[in-house]
Design an enzyme around this catalytic site. Structure first.
Site, mmCIF file in Angstrom:
data_model
loop_
_atom_site.group_PDB
_atom_site.id
_atom_site.type_symbol
_atom_site.label_atom_id
_atom_site.label_comp_id
_atom_site.label_asym_id
_atom_site.label_seq_id
_atom_site.Cartn_x
_atom_site.Cartn_y
_atom_site.Cartn_z
ATOM 1 N N ASN A 1 0.823 -1.195 0.000
ATOM 2 C CA ASN A 1 0.000 0.000 0.000
ATOM 3 C C ASN A 1 0.869 1.261 0.000
ATOM 4 O OD1 ASN A 1 -2.340 1.650 0.207
ATOM 5 N ND2 ASN A 1 -3.344 0.072 1.430
ATOM 6 N N HIS B 1 22.142 1.251 12.874
ATOM 7 C CA HIS B 1 23.432 1.855 13.224
ATOM 8 C C HIS B 1 23.921 1.285 14.551
ATOM 9 C CE1 HIS B 1 22.877 4.832 10.081
ATOM 10 N NE2 HIS B 1 21.624 4.994 10.533
#
Length: 175
Positions: free
Chosen positions: A71, A105
């Protein structure tokens, strides 16, 4: 999780190229621009529908099964290495504003200064429904026939035939 440096010149150029393909599709979600998006992927099944607002970083480690639907406003942070692959099975429903984040990270500040990224695969089984606004993090697998509630943050694997929801997502019930 395996690391890679996203500031590498080759990777910067690849992300720029992929970003331009996504931008063109989002501006004009024509069949031609959708074809360009699908060509980015490692594999794209038959009958796949992707609505506008789609963004991915590289695309070459994304696999989409047959008849899956993505979507509007889906963000896929994939990595250019196999450890950052994102696999979506057959007959999946990906709600609006879903984020699939195979890249992260370092938590350690000194490592984070080096701008290294870490990647781990995301695997979404067959016939999975991921509700609007859900976030799926790196290293997560979601089993066949499962449902992820809207707004959930999935930090751990979800077994097959399970409804999971919340932040962090947890099993609500089995199907």
């Amino acid at each position: 999780m395996q690391s890679f440096n996203s500031l590498d010149k080759t990777l910067l150029a690849l992300r720029k190229q992929t970003g331009e393909i996504c931008r063109l599709f989002n501006k004009s979600p024509s069949k031609g621009n959708l074809k360009r998006i699908k060509e980015l992927f490692d594999q794209c099944g038959e009958g796949v529908i992707i609505e506008s607002g789609f963004h991915c970083d590289y695309g070459n480690q994304i696999t989409l099964g047959d008849r899956s639907f993505i979507n509007i406003n889906c963000t896929v942070l994939d990595a250019p290495i196999s450890e950052g692959a994102i696999t979506i099975g057959d007959d999946c429903l990906i709600g609006p504003n879903v984020q699939l984040l195979a890249v992260s990270h370092a938590v350690n500040p000194s490592l984070r200064r080096n701008k290294e990224n870490f990647a781990a695969p995301i695997i979404i089984g067959n016939n999975v429904w991921i509700g609007a606004g859900a976030i799926i993090l790196a290293g997560v697998s979601i089993g066949d026939n499962s449902v992820i509630g809207a707004g959930s943050v999935v930090t751990k694997n979800v077994e097959a035939d399970t409804v999971a929801a919340g932040n962090p997502a947890r099993e609500i019930r089995t199907l």
